[in-house]
Design an enzyme around this catalytic site. Structure first.
Site, PDB file in Angstrom:
ATOM      1  N   VAL A  78      -2.525  12.077 -11.316  1.00 60.26           N
ATOM      2  CA  VAL A  78      -3.666  11.226 -11.734  1.00 60.26           C
ATOM      3  C   VAL A  78      -4.954  12.131 -12.472  1.00 60.26           C
ATOM      4  CG1 VAL A  78      -3.307   9.551  -9.965  1.00 60.26           C
ATOM      5  CG2 VAL A  78      -4.492  11.822  -9.446  1.00 60.26           C
ATOM      6  N   ASP A  79      -4.406  13.369 -12.888  1.00 59.09           N
ATOM      7  CA  ASP A  79      -5.510  13.997 -13.684  1.00 59.09           C
ATOM      8  C   ASP A  79      -5.458  13.766 -15.101  1.00 59.09           C
ATOM      9  OD1 ASP A  79      -3.207  16.591 -13.450  1.00 59.09           O
ATOM     10  OD2 ASP A  79      -3.605  15.904 -15.078  1.00 59.09           O
ATOM     11  N   HIS A 111       1.270   6.489 -11.599  1.00 59.51           N
ATOM     12  CA  HIS A 111       0.644   6.328 -10.444  1.00 59.51           C
ATOM     13  C   HIS A 111      -1.089   6.344 -10.489  1.00 59.51           C
ATOM     14  CE1 HIS A 111       4.391   8.352  -8.390  1.00 59.51           C
ATOM     15  NE2 HIS A 111       4.491   6.826  -8.583  1.00 59.51           N
ATOM     16  N   CYS A 138     -12.397  -8.500  -8.954  1.00 58.71           N
ATOM     17  CA  CYS A 138     -11.843  -9.197 -10.401  1.00 58.71           C
ATOM     18  C   CYS A 138     -10.709  -8.306 -10.790  1.00 58.71           C
ATOM     19  CB  CYS A 138     -13.135  -9.011 -11.389  1.00 58.71           C
ATOM     20  SG  CYS A 138     -13.601  -7.512 -11.532  1.00 58.71           S
TER      21      CYS A 138
HETATM   22  C1  BV8 Z   1       6.783   1.341  -4.506  1.00 58.18           C
HETATM   23  C2  BV8 Z   1      -1.008   8.638  -6.601  1.00 58.18           C
HETATM   24  C3  BV8 Z   1       7.631  -0.698  -4.621  1.00 58.18           C
HETATM   25  C4  BV8 Z   1      -2.093   8.942  -5.388  1.00 58.18           C
HETATM   26  C5  BV8 Z   1       1.075   8.928  -5.500  1.00 58.18           C
HETATM   27  C6  BV8 Z   1      13.348   4.492  -1.930  1.00 58.18           C
HETATM   28  C7  BV8 Z   1      13.758   5.393  -1.009  1.00 58.18           C
HETATM   29  C8  BV8 Z   1      12.668   6.022  -0.232  1.00 58.18           C
HETATM   30  C9  BV8 Z   1      11.581   5.616  -0.242  1.00 58.18           C
HETATM   31  C10 BV8 Z   1      11.027   4.660  -1.111  1.00 58.18           C
HETATM   32  C11 BV8 Z   1      11.954   4.259  -1.967  1.00 58.18           C
HETATM   33  N1  BV8 Z   1      11.364   3.357  -2.974  1.00 58.18           N
HETATM   34  C12 BV8 Z   1      10.058   3.209  -2.520  1.00 58.18           C
HETATM   35  C13 BV8 Z   1       9.622   4.105  -1.483  1.00 58.18           C
HETATM   36  C14 BV8 Z   1       8.370   4.458  -0.751  1.00 58.18           C
HETATM   37  C15 BV8 Z   1       7.611   5.255  -1.317  1.00 58.18           C
HETATM   38  C16 BV8 Z   1       8.180   6.847  -1.589  1.00 58.18           C
HETATM   39  O1  BV8 Z   1       8.708   7.164  -2.402  1.00 58.18           O
HETATM   40  N2  BV8 Z   1       8.107   7.425  -0.175  1.00 58.18           N
HETATM   41  C17 BV8 Z   1       8.662   8.663  -0.037  1.00 58.18           C
HETATM   42  C18 BV8 Z   1       7.609   9.748   0.524  1.00 58.18           C
HETATM   43  C19 BV8 Z   1       9.873   8.752   0.411  1.00 58.18           C
HETATM   44  N3  BV8 Z   1       7.280   5.045  -2.909  1.00 58.18           N
HETATM   45  C20 BV8 Z   1       6.252   4.061  -2.855  1.00 58.18           C
HETATM   46  O2  BV8 Z   1       5.510   3.578  -2.094  1.00 58.18           O
HETATM   47  C21 BV8 Z   1       5.952   3.876  -4.450  1.00 58.18           C
HETATM   48  N4  BV8 Z   1       5.822   2.275  -4.437  1.00 58.18           N
HETATM   49  O3  BV8 Z   1       7.785   1.891  -4.155  1.00 58.18           O
HETATM   50  O4  BV8 Z   1       6.509   0.072  -4.495  1.00 58.18           O
HETATM   51  C22 BV8 Z   1       8.349  -0.794  -5.623  1.00 58.18           C
HETATM   52  C23 BV8 Z   1       9.821  -0.428  -5.398  1.00 58.18           C
HETATM   53  C24 BV8 Z   1      10.894  -0.233  -6.503  1.00 58.18           C
HETATM   54  C25 BV8 Z   1      10.211  -0.394  -7.777  1.00 58.18           C
HETATM   55  C26 BV8 Z   1       8.922  -0.896  -7.890  1.00 58.18           C
HETATM   56  C27 BV8 Z   1       7.938  -0.946  -6.743  1.00 58.18           C
HETATM   57  C28 BV8 Z   1       4.401   4.230  -5.076  1.00 58.18           C
HETATM   58  C29 BV8 Z   1       4.613   5.728  -4.820  1.00 58.18           C
HETATM   59  C30 BV8 Z   1       3.534   6.299  -5.408  1.00 58.18           C
HETATM   60  C31 BV8 Z   1       2.299   6.657  -4.441  1.00 58.18           C
HETATM   61  N5  BV8 Z   1       1.261   7.521  -4.995  1.00 58.18           N
HETATM   62  N6  BV8 Z   1       0.255   9.403  -5.968  1.00 58.18           N
HETATM   63  C32 BV8 Z   1      -2.561  10.563  -5.129  1.00 58.18           C
HETATM   64  O5  BV8 Z   1      -2.454  11.063  -6.311  1.00 58.18           O
HETATM   65  O6  BV8 Z   1      -3.052  10.818  -4.415  1.00 58.18           O
HETATM   66  S1  BV8 Z   1       2.485   9.832  -5.193  1.00 58.18           S
HETATM   67  C33 BV8 Z   1       2.191  11.285  -5.302  1.00 58.18           C
HETATM   68  O7  BV8 Z   1       2.889  12.201  -4.696  1.00 58.18           O
HETATM   69  C34 BV8 Z   1       2.302  12.035  -7.009  1.00 58.18           C
HETATM   70  O8  BV8 Z   1       1.792  10.875  -7.771  1.00 58.18           O
HETATM   71  C35 BV8 Z   1       3.718  12.351  -7.123  1.00 58.18           C
HETATM   72  O9  BV8 Z   1       4.562  11.021  -7.199  1.00 58.18           O
HETATM   73  C36 BV8 Z   1       3.982  12.698  -5.562  1.00 58.18           C
HETATM   74  C37 BV8 Z   1       4.056  14.193  -5.445  1.00 58.18           C
HETATM   75  O10 BV8 Z   1       5.277  14.575  -5.956  1.00 58.18           O
HETATM   76  P1  BV8 Z   1       5.065  15.640  -7.264  1.00 58.18           P
HETATM   77  O11 BV8 Z   1       4.314  15.399  -8.403  1.00 58.18           O
HETATM   78  O12 BV8 Z   1       6.591  16.191  -7.560  1.00 58.18           O
HETATM   79  O13 BV8 Z   1       4.447  17.108  -6.416  1.00 58.18           O
HETATM   80  P2  BV8 Z   1       5.142  17.954  -5.111  1.00 58.18           P
HETATM   81  O14 BV8 Z   1       3.903  18.751  -4.726  1.00 58.18           O
HETATM   82  O15 BV8 Z   1       5.897  17.015  -4.250  1.00 58.18           O
HETATM   83  O16 BV8 Z   1       6.000  18.900  -6.060  1.00 58.18           O
HETATM   84  C38 BV8 Z   1       5.538  19.915  -6.805  1.00 58.18           C
HETATM   85  C39 BV8 Z   1       6.737  20.403  -7.657  1.00 58.18           C
HETATM   86  O17 BV8 Z   1       6.491  21.292  -8.515  1.00 58.18           O
HETATM   87  C40 BV8 Z   1       7.760  21.314  -6.541  1.00 58.18           C
HETATM   88  O18 BV8 Z   1       8.965  21.140  -6.750  1.00 58.18           O
HETATM   89  C41 BV8 Z   1       7.166  22.744  -6.848  1.00 58.18           C
HETATM   90  O19 BV8 Z   1       8.250  23.608  -6.678  1.00 58.18           O
HETATM   91  C42 BV8 Z   1       7.095  22.382  -8.448  1.00 58.18           C
HETATM   92  N7  BV8 Z   1       6.063  23.457  -8.808  1.00 58.18           N
HETATM   93  C43 BV8 Z   1       4.891  23.984  -8.115  1.00 58.18           C
HETATM   94  N8  BV8 Z   1       4.238  25.159  -9.207  1.00 58.18           N
HETATM   95  C44 BV8 Z   1       4.825  25.099 -10.255  1.00 58.18           C
HETATM   96  C45 BV8 Z   1       6.055  23.961  -9.948  1.00 58.18           C
HETATM   97  N9  BV8 Z   1       6.786  23.968 -11.130  1.00 58.18           N
HETATM   98  C46 BV8 Z   1       6.695  24.478 -12.296  1.00 58.18           C
HETATM   99  N10 BV8 Z   1       5.473  25.341 -12.324  1.00 58.18           N
HETATM  100  C47 BV8 Z   1       4.691  25.588 -11.470  1.00 58.18           C
HETATM  101  N11 BV8 Z   1       3.846  26.442 -11.597  1.00 58.18           N
HETATM  102 ZN    ZN Z   2     -14.903  -6.505 -10.238  1.00 60.74          ZN
END
Ligand code: BV8
Ligand code: ZN
Length: 233
Positions: free
Chosen positions: A91-92, A107, A118
């Site tokens: 979201v950045d 996202h 609205c």
């Molecule tokens: C939905 C916005 C219906 C807010 C975010 C199927 C199976 C199981 C569960 C579900 C499923 N389908 C849906 C679900 C439910 C849910 C879900 O996935 N739950 C999980 C927890 C199991 N999904 C939802 O609710 C989604 N909506 O499904 O609607 C639908 C279904 C189908 C089709 C259409 C609609 C909505 C999910 C969105 C939620 N909002 N963000 C905010 O930012 O505050 S999610 C948020 O968390 C981020 O946006 C991102 O998506 C996620 C974080 O993940 P990453 O970005 O990967 O970050 P993370 O820290 O986890 O990992 C970082 C990685 O980088 C690591 O691997 C690390 O090793 C690496 N790293 C670190 N430093 C470095 C590096 N790599 C390289 N260089 C470095 N220096």
């Molecule tokens: Zn409004």
């Protein structure tokens, strides 16, 4: 020969810019439980806490800059043009500040506000915690324009069309823990794309990729972009 490329980015690509990731030790989810700050239920239950979480992150954006990984993707867009699409879970605004134009924020964005009355969406770089009036309808029902858990991600139609047409799918800095984003590698592979993971360590879906390189994005992404540039000369 220009190839169609889809790049999916996550919090890991912004880590070297100083933005916390979600799941790492000092990650965003450490300080807050997902259900307290990133669900519509949490917002209706306790809007002040949710606004504080996002107002802090929006203000923090002013103190960070794009890193070599963001800059390399902007250079790649110069080479590939419309053949490249960056799909980000972040979201950045660091991709845009690095010069990328073809970016889809599936996202949502911190620098945008969404009105619960609205449904208007407005560019916003200030706090929302003090319930400012909506520029569209005047109601004080603005919320962070981010996609919370249980909400439908943005532009899935644009993303899915690009995935099925892709020759190459690359995931950068994402743990593969959140869906539907974590399922994109499978969709692209089924449509015949080559798949590559660039991540600090193996993600939860690493086994689904044809190839994987592990290390900091600030090093891996410029190297990979240089390879693509050499190929497309
Ligand atoms: C939905 C916005 C219906 C807010 C975010 C199927 C199976 C199981 C569960 C579900 C499923 N389908 C849906 C679900 C439910 C849910 C879900 O996935 N739950 C999980 C927890 C199991 N999904 C939802 O609710 C989604 N909506 O499904 O609607 C639908 C279904 C189908 C089709 C259409 C609609 C909505 C999910 C969105 C939620 N909002 N963000 C905010 O930012 O505050 S999610 C948020 O968390 C981020 O946006 C991102 O998506 C996620 C974080 O993940 P990453 O970005 O990967 O970050 P993370 O820290 O986890 O990992 C970082 C990685 O980088 C690591 O691997 C690390 O090793 C690496 N790293 C670190 N430093 C470095 C590096 N790599 C390289 N260089 C470095 N220096
Ligand atoms: Zn409004």
């Amino acid at each position: 020969m220009l190839v169609k490329v889809v790049v999916l980015t996550g919090a890991g690509i912004s880590a070297e810019s100083g933005l916390a990731t979600f799941r790492d030790a000092d990650g965003l989810w450490q300080g807050h439980h997902v259900d307290d700050v990133a669900t519509p239920e949490a917002f209706h239950r306790d809007p002040a806490t949710v606004h504080r979480f996002y107002d802090d992150r929006r203000r923090e954006l002013r103190s960070v800059v794009p890193n070599p990984a963001h800059l390399a993707l902007a250079r790649l867009e110069q080479v590939l043009g419309d053949e490249l699409l960056v799909v980000t879970q972040n979201v950045d605004d660091l991709h845009e500040r690095a010069g990328s134009r073809r970016v889809v924020h599936m996202h949502g964005e911190l620098l945008s506000a969404l009105c619960d009355s609205c449904q208007g969406r407005f560019a916003w770089d200030d706090d929302l915690g003090d319930a400012p009036a909506c520029p569209g309808c005047g109601n004080d029902t603005l919320r962070p324009d981010v996609v919370w858990f249980g909400e439908m991600p943005y532009d899935l139609d644009v993303i899915e069309r690009a995935l099925v047409e892709a020759d190459l799918f690359v995931a950068i800095g994402t743990s593969g823990a959140v869906y539907p984003a974590a399922g994109f590698v499978r969709m692209a592979a089924l449509a015949g794309a080559k798949t590559l993971e660039l991540n600090l360590d193996p993600s939860e879906t690493s086994h689904l990729f044809d190839d994987a390189r592990h290390g900091p994005a600030g090093k891996l992404v410029p190297e990979w972009v240089a390879d693509v540039q050499a190929l497309s000369r």
